[in-house]
Each structure stands twice: as C-alpha cells, then as structure tokens.
Design an enzyme around this catalytic site. Structure first.
Site, PDB file in Angstrom:
ATOM      1  N   LYS A  13       0.834  -1.206   0.000  1.00  0.00           N
ATOM      2  CA  LYS A  13       0.000   0.000   0.000  1.00  0.00           C
ATOM      3  C   LYS A  13       0.870   1.258   0.000  1.00  0.00           C
ATOM      4  O   LYS A  13       0.681   2.166  -0.800  1.00  0.00           O
ATOM      5  CB  LYS A  13      -0.937   0.017   1.229  1.00  0.00           C
ATOM      6  CG  LYS A  13      -1.827  -1.216   1.345  1.00  0.00           C
ATOM      7  CD  LYS A  13      -2.753  -1.149   2.556  1.00  0.00           C
ATOM      8  CE  LYS A  13      -2.070  -1.195   3.919  1.00  0.00           C
ATOM      9  NZ  LYS A  13      -1.403  -2.470   4.239  1.00  0.00           N
ATOM     10  N   ARG A  88     -10.256   0.415   8.269  1.00  0.00           N
ATOM     11  CA  ARG A  88      -9.741  -0.888   8.660  1.00  0.00           C
ATOM     12  C   ARG A  88     -10.774  -1.715   9.423  1.00  0.00           C
ATOM     13  O   ARG A  88     -10.489  -2.830   9.826  1.00  0.00           O
ATOM     14  CB  ARG A  88      -8.562  -0.649   9.585  1.00  0.00           C
ATOM     15  CG  ARG A  88      -7.251  -1.177   9.091  1.00  0.00           C
ATOM     16  CD  ARG A  88      -6.236  -0.779  10.148  1.00  0.00           C
ATOM     17  NE  ARG A  88      -5.021  -1.476  10.018  1.00  0.00           N
ATOM     18  CZ  ARG A  88      -3.952  -1.016   9.376  1.00  0.00           C
ATOM     19  NH1 ARG A  88      -3.991   0.126   8.743  1.00  0.00           N
ATOM     20  NH2 ARG A  88      -2.856  -1.717   9.355  1.00  0.00           N
ATOM     21  N   ARG A 127      11.835  -4.941   5.371  1.00  0.00           N
ATOM     22  CA  ARG A 127      11.546  -3.556   4.992  1.00  0.00           C
ATOM     23  C   ARG A 127      12.347  -2.544   5.797  1.00  0.00           C
ATOM     24  O   ARG A 127      12.557  -2.698   6.988  1.00  0.00           O
ATOM     25  CB  ARG A 127      10.057  -3.277   5.219  1.00  0.00           C
ATOM     26  CG  ARG A 127       9.712  -1.784   5.144  1.00  0.00           C
ATOM     27  CD  ARG A 127       8.255  -1.542   5.155  1.00  0.00           C
ATOM     28  NE  ARG A 127       7.601  -2.117   6.313  1.00  0.00           N
ATOM     29  CZ  ARG A 127       6.292  -2.186   6.440  1.00  0.00           C
ATOM     30  NH1 ARG A 127       5.507  -1.748   5.475  1.00  0.00           N
ATOM     31  NH2 ARG A 127       5.759  -2.711   7.513  1.00  0.00           N
ATOM     32  N   ARG A 161      10.721  -0.236  11.359  1.00  0.00           N
ATOM     33  CA  ARG A 161       9.584  -0.036  12.252  1.00  0.00           C
ATOM     34  C   ARG A 161       9.617  -0.986  13.433  1.00  0.00           C
ATOM     35  O   ARG A 161       9.972  -2.144  13.299  1.00  0.00           O
ATOM     36  CB  ARG A 161       8.272  -0.232  11.478  1.00  0.00           C
ATOM     37  CG  ARG A 161       7.854   1.025  10.751  1.00  0.00           C
ATOM     38  CD  ARG A 161       6.758   0.812   9.751  1.00  0.00           C
ATOM     39  NE  ARG A 161       5.627   0.024  10.226  1.00  0.00           N
ATOM     40  CZ  ARG A 161       4.551  -0.215   9.486  1.00  0.00           C
ATOM     41  NH1 ARG A 161       4.466   0.288   8.271  1.00  0.00           N
ATOM     42  NH2 ARG A 161       3.570  -0.937   9.965  1.00  0.00           N
ATOM     43  N   ARG A 172      -0.758  -8.771  13.365  1.00  0.00           N
ATOM     44  CA  ARG A 172      -1.283  -7.803  12.389  1.00  0.00           C
ATOM     45  C   ARG A 172      -2.080  -8.524  11.303  1.00  0.00           C
ATOM     46  O   ARG A 172      -3.118  -8.031  10.855  1.00  0.00           O
ATOM     47  CB  ARG A 172      -0.139  -6.981  11.792  1.00  0.00           C
ATOM     48  CG  ARG A 172       0.378  -5.925  12.773  1.00  0.00           C
ATOM     49  CD  ARG A 172       1.777  -5.456  12.447  1.00  0.00           C
ATOM     50  NE  ARG A 172       1.887  -4.850  11.134  1.00  0.00           N
ATOM     51  CZ  ARG A 172       3.049  -4.634  10.514  1.00  0.00           C
ATOM     52  NH1 ARG A 172       4.195  -4.990  11.085  1.00  0.00           N
ATOM     53  NH2 ARG A 172       3.081  -4.058   9.325  1.00  0.00           N
TER      54      ARG A 172
HETATM   55  P1  AP5 Z   1       4.778  -1.590   1.927  1.00  0.00           P
HETATM   56  O1  AP5 Z   1       4.409  -0.825   0.712  1.00  0.00           O
HETATM   57  O2  AP5 Z   1       5.550  -0.896   2.968  1.00  0.00           O
HETATM   58  O3  AP5 Z   1       3.500  -2.337   2.528  1.00  0.00           O
HETATM   59  P2  AP5 Z   1       2.192  -1.765   3.236  1.00  0.00           P
HETATM   60  O4  AP5 Z   1       1.015  -2.394   2.567  1.00  0.00           O
HETATM   61  O5  AP5 Z   1       2.239  -0.289   3.317  1.00  0.00           O
HETATM   62  O6  AP5 Z   1       2.351  -2.478   4.641  1.00  0.00           O
HETATM   63  P3  AP5 Z   1       2.292  -1.910   6.117  1.00  0.00           P
HETATM   64  O7  AP5 Z   1       3.069  -2.865   6.963  1.00  0.00           O
HETATM   65  O8  AP5 Z   1       2.664  -0.476   6.179  1.00  0.00           O
HETATM   66  O9  AP5 Z   1       0.768  -2.089   6.422  1.00  0.00           O
HETATM   67  P4  AP5 Z   1       0.101  -2.126   7.766  1.00  0.00           P
HETATM   68  O10 AP5 Z   1      -1.298  -2.073   7.340  1.00  0.00           O
HETATM   69  O11 AP5 Z   1       0.455  -3.265   8.641  1.00  0.00           O
HETATM   70  O12 AP5 Z   1       0.727  -0.886   8.562  1.00  0.00           O
HETATM   71  P5  AP5 Z   1       0.156   0.556   8.894  1.00  0.00           P
HETATM   72  O13 AP5 Z   1       1.300   1.476   8.937  1.00  0.00           O
HETATM   73  O14 AP5 Z   1      -1.010   0.872   8.052  1.00  0.00           O
HETATM   74  O15 AP5 Z   1       5.612  -2.876   1.436  1.00  0.00           O
HETATM   75  C1  AP5 Z   1       6.201  -3.773   2.362  1.00  0.00           C
HETATM   76  C2  AP5 Z   1       7.596  -4.188   1.871  1.00  0.00           C
HETATM   77  O16 AP5 Z   1       7.467  -5.005   0.711  1.00  0.00           O
HETATM   78  C3  AP5 Z   1       8.491  -3.014   1.468  1.00  0.00           C
HETATM   79  O17 AP5 Z   1       9.797  -3.255   1.893  1.00  0.00           O
HETATM   80  C4  AP5 Z   1       8.417  -2.985  -0.059  1.00  0.00           C
HETATM   81  O18 AP5 Z   1       9.644  -2.560  -0.619  1.00  0.00           O
HETATM   82  C5  AP5 Z   1       8.126  -4.437  -0.422  1.00  0.00           C
HETATM   83  N1  AP5 Z   1       7.201  -4.562  -1.532  1.00  0.00           N
HETATM   84  C6  AP5 Z   1       6.124  -3.763  -1.821  1.00  0.00           C
HETATM   85  N2  AP5 Z   1       5.484  -4.192  -2.929  1.00  0.00           N
HETATM   86  C7  AP5 Z   1       6.166  -5.300  -3.340  1.00  0.00           C
HETATM   87  C8  AP5 Z   1       6.001  -6.196  -4.438  1.00  0.00           C
HETATM   88  N3  AP5 Z   1       4.986  -6.050  -5.339  1.00  0.00           N
HETATM   89  N4  AP5 Z   1       6.889  -7.203  -4.565  1.00  0.00           N
HETATM   90  C9  AP5 Z   1       7.900  -7.360  -3.665  1.00  0.00           C
HETATM   91  N5  AP5 Z   1       8.119  -6.539  -2.616  1.00  0.00           N
HETATM   92  C10 AP5 Z   1       7.261  -5.520  -2.454  1.00  0.00           C
HETATM   93  O19 AP5 Z   1      -0.413   0.345  10.385  1.00  0.00           O
HETATM   94  C11 AP5 Z   1       0.462   0.097  11.468  1.00  0.00           C
HETATM   95  C12 AP5 Z   1      -0.346  -0.016  12.759  1.00  0.00           C
HETATM   96  O20 AP5 Z   1      -1.011   1.231  13.028  1.00  0.00           O
HETATM   97  C13 AP5 Z   1      -1.487  -1.051  12.756  1.00  0.00           C
HETATM   98  O21 AP5 Z   1      -1.020  -2.344  13.082  1.00  0.00           O
HETATM   99  C14 AP5 Z   1      -2.443  -0.461  13.802  1.00  0.00           C
HETATM  100  O22 AP5 Z   1      -1.980  -0.743  15.102  1.00  0.00           O
HETATM  101  C15 AP5 Z   1      -2.314   1.032  13.579  1.00  0.00           C
HETATM  102  N6  AP5 Z   1      -3.320   1.571  12.614  1.00  0.00           N
HETATM  103  C16 AP5 Z   1      -3.057   2.195  11.426  1.00  0.00           C
HETATM  104  N7  AP5 Z   1      -4.197   2.565  10.813  1.00  0.00           N
HETATM  105  C17 AP5 Z   1      -5.216   2.171  11.621  1.00  0.00           C
HETATM  106  C18 AP5 Z   1      -6.644   2.249  11.539  1.00  0.00           C
HETATM  107  N8  AP5 Z   1      -7.237   2.811  10.459  1.00  0.00           N
HETATM  108  N9  AP5 Z   1      -7.369   1.723  12.547  1.00  0.00           N
HETATM  109  C19 AP5 Z   1      -6.777   1.153  13.626  1.00  0.00           C
HETATM  110  N10 AP5 Z   1      -5.434   1.052  13.789  1.00  0.00           N
HETATM  111  C20 AP5 Z   1      -4.648   1.550  12.781  1.00  0.00           C
HETATM  112 MG    MG Z   2       2.421   1.082   4.918  1.00  0.00          MG
END
Ligand code: AP5
Ligand code: MG
Ligand code: ZN
Length: 215
Positions: A13, A88, A127, A161, A172
């Site tokens: 994402k 979410r 990552r 992170r 997660r």
């Molecule tokens: P990346 O693009 O970083 O993945 P991402 O989908 O952004 O994954 P996240 O881990 O950021 O998602 P998340 O939902 O767990 O975390 P968030 O910050 O939202 O890609 C990952 C890696 O893979 C990178 O190294 C990239 O280079 C590689 N990659 C990408 N595409 C690829 C491909 N096609 N092929 C190969 N490699 C690839 O949330 C964190 C925490 O915040 C949550 O756990 C929760 O506690 C809280 N939170 C956030 N939003 C909310 C909400 N709305 N409600 C409640 N709690 C929330």
């Molecule tokens: Mg992300």
C-alpha cells in the site's frame, strides 16, 4: 482521484501510494504514518497508540475516525488522495462515507491488493525506510542503487519499524483477516471494489493500478 488502497500488512500500500504521489500528485493519507508521527512526538494519541501498535492490534475507531476527519479538512488535497490503512473496520468504513458526504467528496475506487500471507512476513521483516525522506526499501526486493544511500535524497540514515518483526506480523495479519477483510463486501456491494495482483513485481502492480485509474 480519491481512492482507498486496501490490503494486508506488507501488501504494498505504502509503496504504491508513494508512486501515486509522484506520478499523479495525489496525497498519501497513511493512518499508520500519522500514528507513528504521533508516537514520535509523544502526543496523547501517540502515548495511547504505541502499545497497541507494538502488539499488532488496531487502535480504536473513534481515535482513527477523528484523525482522518481532521486530515480531510486540510487544504492540500485538490489533486486527490490515497487512503492507505484506513478504513480498517466496518465502523471506520461507514464513518468514512458520512465524512465524505459532509465534506462533499466522493471516492473513485477501492483497490484491493491481494497477496498471499506467506509472502507478507518476508516483505515486512526485510523492509526499511529512509530516515530523511521516507522512501521505502527492502533488503531483497527494493534495494537502493548505491548500497546504504537513499536514491531520492542521498541520506545514509535508515530506520526499521518497531512492529516489523515476525511475531507482531502474525497479530497484524490476524487483525487484518478478522477486522479488515470483512469490509471488502461492503465496497463490493457498492460496486466500487477493484482488485490488483499484489504478488506481481512492484512496477507491474503500479501498471495495474494505473489501468484502473485511467479507465
Ligand atoms: P509496503 O508498501 O511498505 O507495505 P504496506 O502495505 O504499506 O504495509 P504496512 O506494513 O505499512 O501495512 P500495515 O497495514 O500493517 O501498517 P500501517 O502502517 O497501516 O511494502 C512492504 C515491503 O514489501 C516493502 O519493503 C516494499 O519494498 C516491499 N514490496 C512492496 N510491494 C512489493 C512487491 N509487489 N513485490 C515485492 N516486494 C514488495 O499500520 C500500522 C499499525 O497502526 C497497525 O497495526 C495499527 O496498530 C495502527 N493503525 C493504522 N491505521 C489504523 C486504523 N485505520 N485503525 C486502527 N489502527 C490503525
Ligand atoms: Mg504502509
Ligand atoms: Zn531519502
């Protein structure tokens, strides 16, 4: 364009949202990034969120809806936005519709990024991010051109992170399947849901998203 990127942790994402910022001047609205900034700044929200995030659970709906409501009022969204990590839960999806209505905004698409669970742990554990400009990298899949130097800004400082370890990833993923995946039918019923193959390589996923946005 106003879109949601929906998918499990590590789906790509953030990677794709950054590309849409570059290519289309849309704004990435990552609730995860907003929470990490709050944790770093030591705000009340940050203090409350830290433990929950480290455990791989979801922060409460009221807090998250408040954060997004405030963010949607900022004046920098004229070229559209990418919601990354929000909504979410079903309550967040319903609240988002109300917010958009009130603010006279309309979503163009909800894009589901489909990736097998087995691939996600490897992506997340490898990552890292530029400490200066936020560009994302991966030990195997997305290395900088010059080892140890950010392609974008030249910084040599990187960070990982706190929640990017195999154990937290498990929680997660469970949270995604239990609380987030159930909102897919909500958007399917509205005929807004599109899908991309998030297992494809990064450029190919970008091309698939472009195709949806240009249709
Ligand atoms: P990346 O693009 O970083 O993945 P991402 O989908 O952004 O994954 P996240 O881990 O950021 O998602 P998340 O939902 O767990 O975390 P968030 O910050 O939202 O890609 C990952 C890696 O893979 C990178 O190294 C990239 O280079 C590689 N990659 C990408 N595409 C690829 C491909 N096609 N092929 C190969 N490699 C690839 O949330 C964190 C925490 O915040 C949550 O756990 C929760 O506690 C809280 N939170 C956030 N939003 C909310 C909400 N709305 N409600 C409640 N709690 C929330
Ligand atoms: Mg992300
Ligand atoms: Zn950088």
């Amino acid at each position: 364009m106003k879109i949601i990127l929906l998918g499990p942790p590590g789906a790509g994402k953030g990677t794709q949202a950054k590309r849409l910022e570059e290519n289309r001047k849309m704004v990435q609205l990552s609730t995860g990034d907003m929470l990490r900034a709050a944790v770093a700044a030591g705000t009340d929200v940050g203090k409350k969120a830290k433990e929950i995030m480290d455990a791989g659970q979801l922060v409460d709906d009221e807090t998250m809806i408040g954060i997004i409501s405030d963010r949607l009022d900022e004046p920098d969204l004229e070229n559209g936005f990418i919601l990354d990590g929000f909504p979410r839960t079903e309550a967040q999806a319903i609240a988002l519709d109300t917010l958009l209505d009130v603010k006279d905004m309309k979503l163009d698409a909800v894009i589901e990024m489909r990736v097998d669970d087995e691939a996600l742990t490897e992506r997340i554990v490898g990552r890292y991010t530029c400490g200066s400009c936020g560009q994302g990298y991966h030990d195997t899949f997305q290395k900088p051109e010059v080892d140890g130097t950010c392609d974008k800004c030249g910084s040599q400082e990187f960070s990982r992170r706190a929640d990017d370890n195999a154990e937290t990833v498990k929680s997660r993923l469970e949270a995604y399947h239990a609380q987030t995946a159930p909102i897919l039918p909500y958007y399917k019923d509205k005929e807004m849901l599109k899908g991309v193959d998030g297992m494809a390589d990064i450029d190919e996923v970008t091309a698939q998203i472009e195709k949806i946005l240009s249709a």
